[in-house]
Design an enzyme around this catalytic site. Structure first.
Site, PDB file in Angstrom:
ATOM      1  N   CYS A   1       0.837  -1.191   0.000  1.00 43.91           N
ATOM      2  CA  CYS A   1       0.000   0.000   0.000  1.00 43.91           C
ATOM      3  C   CYS A   1       0.877   1.248   0.000  1.00 43.91           C
ATOM      4  O   CYS A   1       0.888   2.040   0.947  1.00 43.91           O
ATOM      5  CB  CYS A   1      -0.921  -0.017   1.214  1.00 43.91           C
ATOM      6  SG  CYS A   1      -2.238   1.206   1.128  1.00 43.91           S
ATOM      7  N   GLU A   2       1.646   1.408  -1.063  1.00 45.21           N
ATOM      8  CA  GLU A   2       2.561   2.533  -1.260  1.00 45.21           C
ATOM      9  C   GLU A   2       2.651   2.841  -2.753  1.00 45.21           C
ATOM     10  O   GLU A   2       2.892   1.938  -3.560  1.00 45.21           O
ATOM     11  CB  GLU A   2       3.977   2.196  -0.763  1.00 45.21           C
ATOM     12  CG  GLU A   2       4.113   2.064   0.731  1.00 45.21           C
ATOM     13  CD  GLU A   2       4.098   3.398   1.454  1.00 45.21           C
ATOM     14  OE1 GLU A   2       4.367   4.429   0.804  1.00 45.21           O
ATOM     15  OE2 GLU A   2       3.809   3.394   2.664  1.00 45.21           O
TER      16      GLU A   2
END
Length: 432
Positions: A355-356
């Site tokens: 989640c980046e």
């Protein structure tokens, strides 16, 4: 040791897709033949070529118990930088006398481990460490064999995150007369210290030898000054590693001998002209031994095309198993392992599942047509991938597999979700 036969990429004699099917993905894969070949090249062109030389494997690149056994079998020393690496070496029964213990902030516990285990050399990184070590060794009735890590003031042509030889570095002792010479004098006079010499490391992923030559000249000047001031002969000089490898087209790696021959020729000439005994020379390559010996296998998942911008191909790993692209914009090459002979006529961006937004493995890479479920192989991932893996987003770490001919061995087991919570403790007042 990686070649295309028919439609498939092979690791030695095994299809990459078969490894993925057997062990799952993401998967670190290491070729034993490639690893041993790189070690043998250094033996033949450095250790067997010159007298009074030794080579150590820089274990921070990739350290597992199986790798330790291979390194020992090939006759190398081992460079470690933490208590954990030292413990791993001991767990794998590596000879402690052939350990070189580095680190810029060794704890008292780590120094005590080194003394208790009887490591061969401790590379002292700062003056405070010198005095702590001397006191600990004296209390234990032991003598610590040391080298001083120096910062020779040489700027290397590499990413600033992996440059280490410049004056403004967190590593090593600056060559300021008010700092270095009192430390040397203390080491010479201390009964608990056996002062062997100096160590320097310029940086990593280097393609030219000029910085190694320049640093060698600085080291010889210091060796000469020590002899003139204290009538003390320096017995060892450790010149580090940093030899570059090929990650992408355009990289121009040189064989280890390109660096070591230049170091030895420079050192022998300088010592002769200064009337010095040539010290025993150590080198400490890591990346150049293991980097190109490894690949990482992923399974392709979601594919998203943004017209006139890019096509994202998401894989089942990412920055948790290879932080280098996010950390310092490292570049890699990759192919579709099950369609390896097809033309690379589609340009995609390989992204991870973290989640980046920065979880991008390779941007705008020409590849074969990719479909969900395909196996993607990223090359030259033997160094600083498994070693720098994390549990971000609670992703378990991949397995590490060693391939030897037509046999494969799981040398690090794949983590499970249970492993991720195995150290968690819930206080009594939070329990239902």
């Amino acid at each position: 040791m990686f070649e295309i036969k028919g439609h498939d990429l092979y690791v030695e004699q095994i299809k990459a897709v078969d490894l993925a099917a057997q062990y799952g993905t993401p998967l670190y894969v290491l070729s034993e033949s490639s690893l041993r070949s790189n070690l043998s090249d250094i033996k033949a062109n450095f250790m067997d070529k010159y007298e009074q030389v030794q080579a150590a494997y820089a274990s921070k690149a990739l350290l597992t118990s199986a790798v330790v056994r291979i390194v020992e079998q090939e006759g190398f020393h081992l460079d470690v930088v933490s208590g954990g690496e030292l413990y791993t070496a001991r767990h794998a029964s590596f000879p402690m006398a052939k350990i070189i213990f580095h680190g810029n902030n060794k704890s008292d516990e780590e120094l005590q481990m080194a003394l208790d285990y009887g490591v061969g050399r401790i590379v002292v990184d700062n003056v405070g460490e010198l005095h702590r070590l001397a006191a600990m060794a004296e209390k234990a009735g032991k003598t610590a064999k040391i080298l001083f890590r120096i910062t020779p003031g040489i700027k290397a042509g590499t990413h600033h995150y992996i440059a280490t030889g410049q004056k403004d570095s967190k590593f090593g002792i600056a060559l300021d007369e008010s700092i270095i010479f009192p430390a040397i004098e203390f080491a010479i006079q201390s009964k608990a210290i056996d002062f062997l010499g100096f160590h320097f490391h310029i940086g990593s992923q280097l393609f030219t030898n000029d910085t190694h030559i320049a640093a060698t000249k600085v080291a010889v000047s210091l060796i000469k000054a020590v002899k003139d001031r204290y009538q003390y002969e320096i017995r060892e000089l450790n010149t580090g590693g940093g030899y570059g490898i090929k990650y992408v087209e355009g990289d121009t790696p040189k064989p280890a001998a390109y660096f070591t021959d230049a170091i030895m020729e420079s050192l022998e000439s300088l010592c002769k002209s200064e009337g010095l005994l040539r010290p025993t020379v150590f080198i400490e390559p890591g990346r150049s031994i293991v980097g190109e010996a490894g690949i990482t296998l992923y399974k392709a998942g979601a594919i998203k095309t943004i017209p006139n911008i890019r096509t994202y191909v998401a894989v089942d790993g990412g920055m948790t198993d290879n932080i280098r692209p996010a950390l310092y914009q490292a570049k890699y090459e990759a192919i579709v392992a099950n369609r390896a002979d097809a033309p690379s006529d589609e340009t995609v961006t390989l992204c991870g599942k973290c989640c980046e937004s920065g979880d991008i493995l390779i941007e705008h890479i020409p590849m074969q047509h990719i479909e969900a479920g395909d196996i993607i192989a990223v090359f030259s991932t033997g160094a600083y991938t498994y070693a720098m893996a994390s549990h971000y987003n609670k992703h378990p770490n991949p397995a590490v597999v060693l391939v030897s001919g037509d046999q494969s061995y799981e040398i690090v087991k794949r983590e499970t979700y249970e492993d991720l919570v195995s150290k968690d403790v819930i206080p009594a007042h939070l329990k239902a």
